[in-house]
Design an enzyme around this catalytic site. Structure first.
Site, short mmCIF file in Angstrom:
data_model
loop_
_atom_site.label_atom_id
_atom_site.label_comp_id
_atom_site.label_asym_id
_atom_site.label_seq_id
_atom_site.Cartn_x
_atom_site.Cartn_y
_atom_site.Cartn_z
N ASP A 191 18.59 26.36 33.52
CA ASP A 191 19.65 27.30 33.88
C ASP A 191 19.92 27.27 35.39
O ASP A 191 18.98 27.28 36.19
CB ASP A 191 19.20 28.71 33.47
N GLU A 246 21.75 22.62 34.24
CA GLU A 246 23.06 23.25 34.38
C GLU A 246 23.39 23.31 35.86
O GLU A 246 22.82 24.11 36.61
CB GLU A 246 23.07 24.66 33.78
O1 TEU Z 1 25.31 30.39 33.61
C1 TEU Z 1 25.61 30.12 34.94
C2 TEU Z 1 26.92 30.52 35.38
O2 TEU Z 1 27.27 30.20 36.49
C3 TEU Z 1 27.74 31.36 34.43
O3 TEU Z 1 27.21 32.63 34.47
C4 TEU Z 1 29.16 31.38 34.80
O4 TEU Z 1 29.34 31.78 36.12
C5 TEU Z 1 29.92 32.36 33.95
O5 TEU Z 1 29.43 32.34 32.65
C6 TEU Z 1 31.38 32.00 33.93
O6 TEU Z 1 31.97 32.72 32.92
C7 TEU Z 1 23.99 30.49 33.23
C8 TEU Z 1 23.91 30.89 31.77
O7 TEU Z 1 24.49 29.87 31.00
C9 TEU Z 1 24.57 32.22 31.60
O8 TEU Z 1 24.62 32.62 30.26
C10 TEU Z 1 23.80 33.22 32.40
O9 TEU Z 1 24.47 34.46 32.38
C11 TEU Z 1 23.63 32.79 33.86
O10 TEU Z 1 23.26 31.43 33.99
C12 TEU Z 1 22.55 33.57 34.52
O11 TEU Z 1 21.30 33.21 34.04
#
Ligand code: TEU
Length: 502
Positions: A191, A246
Site C-alpha cells: 500500500d 502501489e
Molecule cells: O490508496 C492510496 C491512495 O492514494 C488512494 O487513497 C487514493 O488517493 C484515493 O483512493 C483516490 O480516490 C491506498 C488504498 O488502496 C486505499 O484504499 C487506502 O485508503 C489508502 O491507501 C490508505 O491506506
C-alpha cells in the site's frame, strides 16, 4: 494475472452482511474456473475500520470479522493446492491510531515509541508544513492536545504515518513481512509504498500543488533505499516471492523508477491508464508512455482498470460493450493484468444513498458485495449486506452469468485461456498496428517464434475499416464471428483478438 479480492465484499461462510476468509476459500472454484493465477486480498487485519482495514491495529493477526489465523492458513493452503498464488496487503506507511505502537507513542514525549511516528513542535494554529491529507482537503497534520505536538498523517487522522527514518520501525515492518512470508504467502501488494520515505526537513509542496493530497506527490530518494531493503528481505526467501507496489504517482515515468535496477519492486501499479477515458488517441499516449518508461527499462508493466478505490470501469466507460472491449487492453497489452473482483460480471458501481455512505473517501460504490446468485440474499444468507447490492444483481450474478455462455464472464474466461495458451500474449513484444483514428491496434510477437497475435479495440463512435488486420478471429468482445476470418470491419466499442494470416 492477478485478481483482487476485497474481503468484506467477496463472500461469507455464514449468514452475514460482511465477507470473511472462509467465504473466499469456499469460492475458489470460481477463480479456478475463470483461470486466475494469483489473488491479492485487501487488508483483513484487526482494525477499527476507519479506512476499512487500511488502518491496521495489528499487522500479524486477522480481524474477527474475517476469521482468524487458522482460517488464513486454511485459505492459503487451499489456494496453493489449486496452483493459485496468494498476496497479502502490506500497509507500511501508517498504522491505526489504535495500534499499540501509536497508543504508546501518544502517551508521552518520552515514550520509547514516540519516535516511531512523525511529530513536530509548533503552535496549534499553524501546521508544520502545507501538506494536505487524502480524502478531504485538510492539513496532513493533527495537533495532539495531550502532548502539545503535531503528528503527520497522509491519510486520515486515524492513520498516523510511521517514521521509517527510525531503524526500529524498519526492523518492525521487516518482522511483519517475515511473519507472513514464513506462513507461506507469495508476496505483498504494498500500500502507498512511495509514501514511506520522507524528504529530509519535510519541505512544503509547491504552491501550484496547493490542495493536492501529499500522498499523490511524495517522491523521494529515501523511499528507494527502503524498498531495496524490503526486496533484499524477500529475495532471501525460497521460491518466487513478489512485491507489487502501489505507487500512486500519476506519472508513468515516476512510477517506473520504483522498479529500480531490478532491485526494488517486481511490479508497480501504473494508474495513469486507469484515469484515461475511452479515447483511442489518449490510450495510444498511455501505451507509448508505458513502453518508453517501463518496457524499455527492462521492467514489466501492469494494467489495471478497476479496484476498491475507483469507480468501476464499466461505470466510467458507460456500458457493457466497452467493459468487454476494455478487457482486450487489460489482457492483451504487454504486462501483467490486475483484475478486480466483480469486473468479470460486468458489475456497475452500486448506487449508494447518502444515508448508507460509510467510506470517508466516497468509494463505496465499487465496494458493493459480489452477488453470487439471483436470490434476494445473492448467496450471502442475508438480504441486507453492509453496502447496497450492485445494480441488476438478480440477473447479473455469478450463477446466472456462468450458466450463460454469451455472458461477459465467459468472455473473461475465453480471453484468459487464449492468453495462457499464447506465448505472444504472455511474453511477446508489442508493435503498434497502423489503423484509422478511433482504433487502438497492436501486434504481439512471440519470443519463441510461435504464432503472433493482433488485437484491435474500436473506441471511436463509428464502425472502422481495418485493412491492416487480417486473419482468424480467436476471441471477439461480443462473441460474434469467433473462428471465422476477420471481416475487416470493427464496429464501435468492439474488440477482437486475431491470429494473423501473415
Ligand atoms: O490508496 C492510496 C491512495 O492514494 C488512494 O487513497 C487514493 O488517493 C484515493 O483512493 C483516490 O480516490 C491506498 C488504498 O488502496 C486505499 O484504499 C487506502 O485508503 C489508502 O491507501 C490508505 O491506506
Amino acid at each position: 494475472m492477478f485478481y483482487q479480492i476485497y474481503p468484506r465484499s467477496y463472500a461469507s461462510s455464514d449468514p452475514s452482511p460482511t465477507g470473511d476468509l472462509a467465504g473466499i476459500e469456499a469460492r475458489l472454484d470460481h477463480l479456478s474456473w475463470l483461470g486466475v493465477d494469483a489473488v491479492w486480498i485487501s487488508p483483513f487485519y484487526p482494525s477499527p475500520q476507519a479506512d476499512f482495514g487500511y488502518d491496521v491495529a495489528d499487522f500479524c493477526d486477522v480481524d474477527p470479522t474475517f476469521g482468524d489465523l487458522a482460517a488464513f492458513d486454511s485459505l492459503l493452503a487451499a489456494c496453493h493446492e489449486r496452483g493459485l498464488r496468494l498476496l497479502v496487503d502490506l500497509v507500511p506507511n501508517h498504522t491505526s491510531d489504535q495500534h499499540p505502537w501509536f497508543v504508546a507513542a501518544r502517551s508521552g514525549r518520552d515514550d520509547p515509541r514516540r519516535d516511531w511516528y512523525i511529530w513536530r513542535d509548533g503552535d496549534r494554529e499553524t501546521p508544520p508544513n502545507n501538506w494536505v491529507a487524502a480524502f478531504r482537503p485538510v492539513p496532513a497534520w493533527t495537533w495532539d492536545d495531550a502532548t502539545d505536538q503535531w503528528y503527520l498523517h497522509q491519510f486520515l487522522p486515524e492513520q498516523p504515518d510511521l517514521n521509517w527514518d527510525n531503524p526500529a520501525v524498519v526492523e518492525a515492518m521487516h518482522g511483519v513481512m517475515r511473519f507472513w512470508l514464513d506462513r507461506g504467502v507469495d508476496g505483498f501488494r504494498v500500500d502507498v509504498v512511495h509514501g514511506i520515505g520522507k524528504e529530509p526537513g519535510l519541505p512544503d509542496d509547491p504552491p501550484e500543488m496547493a490542495g493536492v493530497p501529499h500522498a499523490t506527490l511524495n517522491d523521494t530518494a529515501r523511499t528507494h533505499e527502503l524498498i531495496r531493503g524490503m526486496r533484499e528481505l524477500l529475495d532471501g526467501y525460497p521460491g518466487d516471492r513478489l512485491l507489487l507496489g502501489e505507487v500512486y504517482l500519476l506519472s508513468t515515468e515516476k512510477v517506473a523508477r520504483y522498479y529500480g535496477d531490478g532491485d526494488e519492486l517486481h511490479l508497480a501499479f501504473n494508474f495513469p491508464p486507469l484515469y484515461t477515458p475511452w479515447d483511442a488517441a489518449r490510450w495510444q499516449v498511455q501505451i507509448a508512455d508505458t513502453r518508453r518508461h517501463i518496457d524499455e527499462r527492462g521492467a514489466w508493466a501492469t494494467w489495471v482498470l478497476s479496484n476498491h478505490d475507483n469507480v468501476r470501469h464499466r461505470t466510467r466507460y458507460g456500458g457493457e460493450p466497452r467493459a468487454r472491449a476494455a478487457l482486450f487492453l487489460l489482457l492483451g497489452l504487454r504486462g501483467s493484468p490486475v483484475l478486480y473482483a466483480g469486473e468479470e460480471l460486468g458489475l456497475d458501481d452500486a448506487v449508494v444513498p447518502p444515508e448508507r455512505v460509510v467510506d470517508p473517501g466516497g468509494r463505496d460504490g465499487c465496494r458493493a458485495p459480489i452477488p453470487w446468485t439471483g436470490a434476494p440474499d445473492h448467496g450471502w444468507g442475508v438480504t441486507d449486506a453492509w453496502l447496497p447490492w450492485p445494480p441488476d444483481a438478480s440477473n447479473r450474478n455469478v450463477e446466472d452469468l456462468v450458466a450463460d455462455e454469451t455472458s461477459i464472464t465467459h468472455l473473461y474466461r475465453r480471453l484468459l485461456a487464449a492468453r495462457k495458451s499464447s506465448a505472444a500474449l504472455r511474453d511477446g513484444d508489442h508493435t503498434p498496428v497502423d489503423v484509422p483514428d478511433g482504433v487502438v491496434a497492436w501486434r504481439r510477437t512471440a519470443p519463441d517464434g510461435s504464432g503472433d497475435r493482433i488485437l484491435a479495440v474500436n473506441m471511436g463512435g463509428e464502425p472502422a475499416r481495418l485493412t491492416t488486420v487480417t486473419g482468424t478471429v480467436l476471441v471477439a468482445s461480443d462473441g460474434a464471428g469467433e473462428g471465422d476470418e476477420f471481416s475487416g470491419t470493427l464496429s464501435a466499442d468492439r474488440a477482437v483478438l486475431v491470429d494473423p494470416a501473415d
